[in-house]
Design a protein around this motif. Sequence first.
Motif, PDB file in Angstrom:
ATOM      1  N   GLU A 197      15.322  87.159 103.292  1.00 31.91           N
ATOM      2  CA  GLU A 197      15.784  88.167 102.348  1.00 31.91           C
ATOM      3  C   GLU A 197      16.397  87.539 101.103  1.00 31.91           C
ATOM      4  N   TYR A 198      17.085  86.430 101.290  1.00 30.75           N
ATOM      5  CA  TYR A 198      17.791  85.797 100.180  1.00 30.75           C
ATOM      6  C   TYR A 198      17.288  84.375 100.026  1.00 30.75           C
ATOM      7  N   MET A 199      16.866  84.014  98.842  1.00 32.62           N
ATOM      8  CA  MET A 199      16.347  82.666  98.617  1.00 32.62           C
ATOM      9  C   MET A 199      17.490  81.736  98.208  1.00 32.62           C
ATOM     10  N   LEU A 200      18.382  81.477  99.114  1.00 37.53           N
ATOM     11  CA  LEU A 200      19.497  80.579  98.855  1.00 37.53           C
ATOM     12  C   LEU A 200      19.281  79.272  99.588  1.00 37.53           C
ATOM     13  N   PRO A 201      19.254  78.146  98.896  1.00 38.54           N
ATOM     14  CA  PRO A 201      19.049  76.877  99.592  1.00 38.54           C
ATOM     15  C   PRO A 201      20.182  76.543 100.560  1.00 38.54           C
ATOM     16  N   LEU A 202      21.318  77.186 100.386  1.00 39.14           N
ATOM     17  CA  LEU A 202      22.452  76.975 101.271  1.00 39.14           C
ATOM     18  C   LEU A 202      22.095  77.295 102.718  1.00 39.14           C
ATOM     19  N   PHE A 203      21.255  78.308 102.916  1.00 35.92           N
ATOM     20  CA  PHE A 203      20.911  78.748 104.251  1.00 35.92           C
ATOM     21  C   PHE A 203      19.547  78.270 104.726  1.00 35.92           C
ATOM     22  N   SER A 204      18.929  77.376 103.990  1.00 37.36           N
ATOM     23  CA  SER A 204      17.608  76.879 104.384  1.00 37.36           C
ATOM     24  C   SER A 204      17.713  76.069 105.664  1.00 37.36           C
ATOM     25  N   PRO A 205      16.761  76.258 106.572  1.00 38.53           N
ATOM     26  CA  PRO A 205      16.789  75.477 107.819  1.00 38.53           C
ATOM     27  C   PRO A 205      16.610  73.987 107.534  1.00 38.53           C
ATOM     28  N   ARG A 206      17.397  73.181 108.191  1.00 36.28           N
ATOM     29  CA  ARG A 206      17.302  71.729 108.065  1.00 36.28           C
ATOM     30  C   ARG A 206      16.561  71.179 109.264  1.00 36.28           C
ATOM     31  N   ILE A 207      15.503  70.433 109.021  1.00 36.16           N
ATOM     32  CA  ILE A 207      14.768  69.797 110.108  1.00 36.16           C
ATOM     33  C   ILE A 207      15.363  68.413 110.305  1.00 36.16           C
ATOM     34  N   GLU A 208      15.781  68.143 111.531  1.00 38.72           N
ATOM     35  CA  GLU A 208      16.390  66.857 111.864  1.00 38.72           C
ATOM     36  C   GLU A 208      15.549  66.146 112.912  1.00 38.72           C
ATOM     37  N   VAL A 209      15.472  64.817 112.778  1.00 38.63           N
ATOM     38  CA  VAL A 209      14.739  63.968 113.714  1.00 38.63           C
ATOM     39  C   VAL A 209      15.634  62.803 114.095  1.00 38.63           C
ATOM     40  N   ARG A 210      15.228  62.070 115.135  1.00 37.31           N
ATOM     41  CA  ARG A 210      15.976  60.868 115.500  1.00 37.31           C
ATOM     42  C   ARG A 210      15.868  59.858 114.367  1.00 37.31           C
ATOM     43  N   ALA A 211      16.914  59.078 114.190  1.00 39.53           N
ATOM     44  CA  ALA A 211      16.950  58.110 113.098  1.00 39.53           C
ATOM     45  C   ALA A 211      15.765  57.153 113.156  1.00 39.53           C
ATOM     46  N   GLU A 212      15.370  56.736 114.362  1.00 37.33           N
ATOM     47  CA  GLU A 212      14.257  55.790 114.481  1.00 37.33           C
ATOM     48  C   GLU A 212      12.907  56.416 114.144  1.00 37.33           C
ATOM     49  N   ASP A 213      12.821  57.757 114.122  1.00 41.09           N
ATOM     50  CA  ASP A 213      11.568  58.447 113.784  1.00 41.09           C
ATOM     51  C   ASP A 213      11.525  58.897 112.328  1.00 41.09           C
ATOM     52  N   TYR A 214      12.590  58.633 111.580  1.00 42.81           N
ATOM     53  CA  TYR A 214      12.700  59.176 110.228  1.00 42.81           C
ATOM     54  C   TYR A 214      11.539  58.764 109.329  1.00 42.81           C
ATOM     55  N   ALA A 215      11.182  57.501 109.300  1.00 42.44           N
ATOM     56  CA  ALA A 215      10.136  57.016 108.388  1.00 42.44           C
ATOM     57  C   ALA A 215       8.803  57.717 108.672  1.00 42.44           C
ATOM     58  N   ARG A 216       8.418  57.812 109.942  1.00 40.72           N
ATOM     59  CA  ARG A 216       7.164  58.486 110.283  1.00 40.72           C
ATOM     60  C   ARG A 216       7.225  59.972 109.950  1.00 40.72           C
ATOM     61  N   ALA A 217       8.369  60.592 110.227  1.00 40.16           N
ATOM     62  CA  ALA A 217       8.526  62.014 109.938  1.00 40.16           C
ATOM     63  C   ALA A 217       8.458  62.269 108.439  1.00 40.16           C
ATOM     64  N   ARG A 218       9.098  61.406 107.668  1.00 43.33           N
ATOM     65  CA  ARG A 218       9.078  61.563 106.214  1.00 43.33           C
ATOM     66  C   ARG A 218       7.658  61.436 105.683  1.00 43.33           C
ATOM     67  N   GLY A 219       6.849  60.556 106.279  1.00 43.54           N
ATOM     68  CA  GLY A 219       5.449  60.422 105.862  1.00 43.54           C
ATOM     69  C   GLY A 219       4.705  61.735 106.026  1.00 43.54           C
ATOM     70  N   LEU A 220       4.882  62.392 107.149  1.00 44.77           N
ATOM     71  CA  LEU A 220       4.228  63.679 107.382  1.00 44.77           C
ATOM     72  C   LEU A 220       4.763  64.736 106.430  1.00 44.77           C
ATOM     73  N   VAL A 221       6.073  64.750 106.210  1.00 47.46           N
ATOM     74  CA  VAL A 221       6.684  65.742 105.331  1.00 47.46           C
ATOM     75  C   VAL A 221       6.229  65.520 103.884  1.00 47.46           C
ATOM     76  N   ASP A 222       6.143  64.265 103.443  1.00 50.40           N
ATOM     77  CA  ASP A 222       5.680  63.979 102.085  1.00 50.40           C
ATOM     78  C   ASP A 222       4.254  64.494 101.889  1.00 50.40           C
ATOM     79  N   GLU A 223       3.400  64.261 102.880  1.00 46.39           N
ATOM     80  CA  GLU A 223       2.030  64.767 102.816  1.00 46.39           C
ATOM     81  C   GLU A 223       2.022  66.297 102.746  1.00 46.39           C
ATOM     82  N   PHE A 224       2.873  66.933 103.537  1.00 49.25           N
ATOM     83  CA  PHE A 224       2.980  68.393 103.530  1.00 49.25           C
ATOM     84  C   PHE A 224       3.398  68.889 102.147  1.00 49.25           C
ATOM     85  N   GLU A 225       4.381  68.226 101.535  1.00 47.80           N
ATOM     86  CA  GLU A 225       4.855  68.644 100.215  1.00 47.80           C
ATOM     87  C   GLU A 225       3.771  68.490  99.158  1.00 47.80           C
ATOM     88  N   LEU A 226       2.981  67.395  99.233  1.00 46.68           N
ATOM     89  CA  LEU A 226       1.888  67.199  98.283  1.00 46.68           C
ATOM     90  C   LEU A 226       0.852  68.315  98.408  1.00 46.68           C
TER      91      LEU A 226
END
Length: 146
Positions: free
Chosen positions: A105-134
């Motif tokens: 209902e409200y487009m406020l970034p304050l309430f946007s869901p945050r996706i969290e992963v284990r620290a050791e998986d961050y680089a691989r997860a970011r690769g997938l997320v970067d591709e998704f954003e592109l």
Amino acid sequence: MWICPKCSTSVEPSFEICWSCGTTVDGVEDPTFVTADNASPIKDPSDNLRKSKESSVEPELPEPPLELVECYRARDSAEAKFLMDRLAEIGIMALANGTHMGNTEYMLPLFSPRIEVRAEDYARARGLVDEFELRKKARLAGVENL
């Protein structure tokens, strides 16, 4: 049923000796028989095993808590779920914080869901997320060009 020749107790046919006095159907008494009331408690063999393990093994320390890091802020709960499913497909477990406060209902970034992963998986997860954003940007650009 059979009747004990010594004590006249009714005994189930599955028993070979009288449960009350230890006499067979033929009248032969078992000299080692002890009634349940007079017998000592039967020890559980797993107690000895448990005691030996407790005395010989050092106590196990709890696992350290997982270090979770944010890898993406989704637009809404549906986008968060989509990305979490894509991450799970490549073997990365993720969780979304803030999905209960979805911003449909409200487009406020304050309430946007945050996706969290284990620290050791961050680089691989970011690769997938970067591709998704592109792909998301390309799709939006294609819509604007229409």
